[in-house]
Design a protein around this motif. Structure first.
Motif: not given
Length: 269
Positions: A235-249
């Motif tokens: 749950l806490v890492n939902r924000r991290v996952v969203d950020q990775l989906n937004l910018t990592l690739d």
């Protein structure tokens, strides 16, 4: 247990310890894929509840020596499709795996963490560093004196690249926009003590106290309910996952494109 070339894995008493053992020519050795693989392997191992990452040879994880980035082997690999796939897909698998695995990950920063090494540190759930460990994203063109298996040599490179292996995605979660840009665009180094004082990492301790502090944190985590702890991280890492989906690739793609350009570009147009 599966064997890796650029890291070792030891599992004991519900704790997995990953130790980076990069060979001297870190710029050619492809550790990105293996870091992604080890977290994929550990995610399905329910006998492991906590993961600790640490370095060896005097550093946590640092890039190759300065000369390696300008040698014939390095120039050849930049345009090799297999190398590009393993490196940049490995970066995606690494960060996605670390963010989504239902086990707390502790960065035991027992030496300098630079480049991809500091990206891995900031992908962890807890960060405990030596007070004198240096953390820096050197992609934009910064050299440093690094400990290469006990020998101090110049490391890094003097050309600019996009911090696409995690820096552009994760650092804005830890720092204000202005400080994140200074850290990434100017390769601003920080010691563990400075980052702890700023509240960016959990703890910075003298080298002699690092083992004990990490062990204390591990035992505190193991006393928590396994399922509640795992779900809390998700749950806490939902924000991290969203950020990775937004910018990592996008960061990975920009870094790949920049690597295919001449290394001395200093102006637009």
């Amino acid at each position: 247990m599966k064997k890796y070339d650029t890291l070792t894995l030891e599992c004991k008493d519900q704790v997995a310890t990953i130790t980076f053992v990069d060979p001297p020519d870190r710029s050619i050795a492809n550790s990105h894929w293996e870091v992604g693989s080890v977290f994929s392997d550990l995610r399905g191992d329910n006998s492991v509840r906590v993961i600790v990452l640490q370095g060896s040879g005097g550093s946590f994880k640092i890039p190759g020596s300065k000369n390696a980035y300008h040698g014939e082997a390095w120039l050849k690999t930049r345009s090799d499709p297999s190398w590009q796939w393993n490196t940049f897909t490995g970066i995606l698998r690494c960060h996605q795996g670390m963010a989504e695995i239902e086990k707390p990950i502790i960065a035991k920063v027992n030496g300098d963490a630079i480049g991809f090494g500091q990206s891995i540190v900031f992908a962890c759930d807890f960060i405990v560093a030596r007070e004198d460990a240096v953390l820096m994203d050197n992609h934009m063109g910064a050299t440093f004196m690094g400990n290469y298996d006990g020998e101090q040599r110049a490391g890094g490179h003097n050309y600019s690249n996009v911090p696409g292996d995690g820096g552009v995605s994760l650092i804005p979660l830890y720092m204000s926009p202005c400080k994140a840009k200074e850290y990434l665009m100017l390769s601003q180094p920080y010691t563990g003590a400075e980052l702890a004082q700023l509240g960016i990492i959990n703890y910075a301790v003298p080298a002699a106290q690092l083992d004990a502090k990490v062990d204390e944190l591990v035992q505190r985590l193991l006393k928590r309910g396994a399922y509640a702890l795992a779900r809390t991280k998700r749950l806490v890492n939902r924000r991290v996952v969203d950020q990775l989906n937004l910018t990592l690739d996008a960061g990975v793609a920009y870094e790949m494109v920049t690597q295919l350009q001449p290394l001395d570009i200093t102006r637009l147009g």
